[in-house]
Enzyme design. Structure first.
Site, mmCIF file in Angstrom:
data_model
loop_
_atom_site.group_PDB
_atom_site.id
_atom_site.type_symbol
_atom_site.label_atom_id
_atom_site.label_comp_id
_atom_site.label_asym_id
_atom_site.label_seq_id
_atom_site.Cartn_x
_atom_site.Cartn_y
_atom_site.Cartn_z
ATOM 1 N N GLU A 249 -10.084 2.522 -4.951
ATOM 2 C CA GLU A 249 -9.770 3.916 -4.602
ATOM 3 C C GLU A 249 -8.664 4.502 -5.484
ATOM 4 O O GLU A 249 -7.710 5.117 -4.996
ATOM 5 C CB GLU A 249 -9.379 4.007 -3.124
ATOM 6 C CG GLU A 249 -10.504 3.590 -2.182
ATOM 7 C CD GLU A 249 -10.114 3.675 -0.711
ATOM 8 O OE1 GLU A 249 -10.970 4.059 0.100
ATOM 9 O OE2 GLU A 249 -8.951 3.337 -0.375
ATOM 10 N N ASP B 10 0.858 -1.178 0.000
ATOM 11 C CA ASP B 10 0.000 0.000 0.000
ATOM 12 C C ASP B 10 0.897 1.232 0.000
ATOM 13 O O ASP B 10 2.124 1.117 -0.052
ATOM 14 C CB ASP B 10 -0.955 0.000 1.200
ATOM 15 C CG ASP B 10 -2.332 0.538 0.823
ATOM 16 O OD1 ASP B 10 -2.427 1.736 0.476
ATOM 17 O OD2 ASP B 10 -3.314 -0.229 0.870
ATOM 18 N N HIS C 2 -2.933 3.204 -4.633
ATOM 19 C CA HIS C 2 -2.300 2.722 -3.399
ATOM 20 C C HIS C 2 -0.874 2.234 -3.672
ATOM 21 O O HIS C 2 -0.436 1.224 -3.113
ATOM 22 C CB HIS C 2 -3.135 1.609 -2.764
ATOM 23 C CG HIS C 2 -4.411 2.082 -2.142
ATOM 24 N ND1 HIS C 2 -4.475 2.706 -0.913
ATOM 25 C CD2 HIS C 2 -5.695 2.025 -2.597
ATOM 26 C CE1 HIS C 2 -5.728 3.005 -0.630
ATOM 27 N NE2 HIS C 2 -6.497 2.614 -1.640
#
Length: 588
Positions: A354, A217, A287
């Site tokens: 995301e 991440d 990410h």
């Protein structure tokens, strides 16, 4: 077709469902059926038969069927166990250490047998019979026998003399869902090998079978990739870490952690011994700031204020991989090494959640590529996800994606969608979209399975911090089982670790017993017997969790039975009848 025996047994079960004046079934008799006999069988070959209590057959997750007989047996401290070699080792490790050799002409105290009755047991089901003359387990697979060992373990009560007592029962059991998982984020906060093994042990105790390992991440890259050593050397170390919920405060100390290939192999072998499949995740194209900090050329270098770092703060950030050819090569290289490292992993998680598009919109090279591909810049994510899914498919692996990536066209038909955005019409809409593409779904809804949320409305009463929100045990247990018309493979709990920052005890406290509630929902499906029943059985397994050094959150059964009945929609007569009659065929 049901056999005559099963028809008679179902009728006996229904006759023993006692309905209170409120119209609700008494919990114990709705699931555990007793034989009408007070005759105590005689002792045999060192096995003692004793009277029993009502809840001594309290197993979590609830078996599909328990036929309870009066009495119990006590096995000698040194048991004779006959089993396939791998299962004999598992029995010694997880159920009882002191075992004696069994000669060919000797009758074992415990017999574990593989059968060819897969139509009855499925891939993970088993039969467990505890009688006055010993214990028999049968399954069509080693995994099924292992699940039987976990039930044996939960039924066992060890005395001071080392002998083990079990209630007399006949159990027929198999799971409703194929995917019963737990996700651990090791990027935001790292968990060493011993802690991961500890979590796997507890998962196995509750018959969970998928470990989703979130390895990368913005805040750190934890998995070694031989072709790109800076991913862990640079991407695995952040200079500081956000302190609490205030983004302006940080702990100014280097945070440098990653796994070696030997450590990952160690965890893989341990998971395989527990019949848990590992689902490794490398999240792309969003990410990825830690990867870009290690290799800046992978990012959108032609954008303003391009200064990637291993992110000290929490959240989703603007740094995304560039859509250029060298990044495509990087993506394939990483995935190729990942599938070799996790050689037996059936599923590879590609992330896809995301993804911020701001840098792509400001990058001239990204704009040129989008024009060449006749698409909008904001749709570049689909290029990454489709390429990655097709790449792992070439290795005969199944791709897993977060639900945002479901808009990707031309996904392989064996791709699995992990549904987490359940608010609003999320369940229905995302499930319908997945069904339209004939893709299977794993339920991971934020409001039911994100275990980084508080467990009390009074946040100050909790010993550990949390992301926020409120997710009590009962809400996990009552999670939905459907998402529109989608085919549901199962469900999974999430341990995002931004605020799980105090090691193993913190991890345990957030995971258990809420993880046990999800394990029961995934095992029993529509036949889950209700939260009160679960809560009472769970109380009988807390000693085992203590023995396993699991720092679970204390469970207190509060309120009168009538008050709890009003709160528990799964404890009525209809639920009891569904429990008795619902087929456990995995076709929820």
């Amino acid at each position: 077709m049901l056999s005559v025996f099963h028809i008679i047994l179902i009728n006996v079960l229904l006759c023993f469902v006692v309905v209170e004046s409120t119209g609700r079934a008494k919990r114990t008799l709705s699931r555990i059926v007793r034989r009408e006999s007070d005759d105590l069988p005689e002792s045999n070959d060192g096995i003692t038969v004793l009277p029993s209590t009502d809840m001594d057959a309290a197993v979590v997750p609830a078996p599909a069927l328990i036929y309870r007989m009066p009495g119990s047996i006590t096995l000698p401290s040194e048991m004779r166990v006959r089993a396939p070699p791998k299962l004999l080792q598992a029995f010694r490790k997880h159920a009882h250490k002191a075992l004696m050799p069994v000669a060919d002409d000797e009758i074992p105290h415990v017999l574990l047998e593989l059968s060819n009755r897969k139509d009855e047991h499925g891939d993970e089901g088993y039969m467990l019979q505890v009688r006055k003359d010993g214990v028999t387990m049968e399954a069509s697979s080693e995994h099924g026998l292992f699940n039987g060992i976990m039930t044996f373990r939960q039924l066992s009560k060890k005395g001071a003399d080392g002998r083990v007592s079990l209630p007399l029962v006949h159990i027929q059991d198999k799971p409703a869902f194929l995917w019963r998982g737990m996700m651990l984020d090791v990027s935001r906060h790292f968990f060493p090998v011993a802690d991961v093994k500890h979590l796997l042990n507890t998962m196995a105790f509750f018959k969970m079978n998928r470990f989703h390992w979130h390895l990368t991440d913005d805040q750190g890259w934890r998995v070694p990739i031989e072709k790109y050593p800076r991913l862990t050397k640079v991407g695995g170390m952040r200079q500081e870490t956000q302190r609490g919920h205030d983004e302006t405060l940080t702990v100014r100390k280097k945070y440098n952690h990653s796994y070696s290939t030997d450590e990952i192999d160690d965890i893989i072998q341990h998971a395989e011994s527990l019949f848990i499949d590992i689902v490794p995740e490398v999240d792309m194209p969003g990410h990825t700031e830690a990867a870009i900090a290690a290799y800046p050329q992978l990012g959108n270098v032609d954008t303003e204020f391009f200064h990637p770092e291993v992110q000290p703060h929490f959240g989703a950030f603007n740094y995304t991989l560039s859509p250029r050819k060298r990044t495509a090569k990087f993506q394939k290289d990483v995935l190729s090494e990942l599938v070799l490292l996790f050689a037996n992993s059936e599923f590879i998680h590609l992330g896809g959640d995301e993804v911020k598009t701001e840098q792509w919109e400001k990058s001239s090279s990204a704009t040129e590529i989008s024009l060449a591909e006749d698409t909008d810049v904001v749709n570049l994510e689909a290029t990454f996800v489709e390429r990655a899914a097709k790449h792992v498919h070439q290795f005969e692996r199944h791709a897993v994606i977060w639900d945002e990536a479901l808009s990707t066209p031309n996904l392989p038909k064996d791709t699995v969608v992990m549904l987490w955005r359940n608010w609003g019409s999320g369940f229905e809409d995302i499930g319908s979209s997945a069904a339209a593409k004939n893709l299977s779904v794993v339920l991971a809804p934020q409001t039911f399975t994100y275990l980084d949320q508080f467990q009390s409305e009074d946040h100050s009463s909790e010993p550990y911090d949390a992301h926020g929100g409120f997710l009590p045990l009962q809400q996990v247990y009552n999670m939905p089982l459907e998402a529109g018309p989608a085919k549901i493979l199962g469900m999974q709990a999430q341990l995002w670790s931004e605020y799980i920052n105090k090691g193993r005890k913190n991890m345990d406290y957030m995971a258990w017993p809420r993880g046990a509630a999800l394990a029961e929902v995934a095992w029993a499906g529509k036949a889950r017997p209700g939260f009160k029943d679960f809560e009472e059985r769970l109380q009988h397994q807390l000693t085992s969790l203590k023995d396993m050094d699991v720092n679970y959150r204390p469970v207190t059964i509060a309120g009168s039975p009538s008050e709890q009945d009003e709160e528990d929609p799964l404890s009525d007569t209809a639920a009891a009848e569904r429990l008795l009659l619902q087929p456990q065929d995995g076709s929820e």
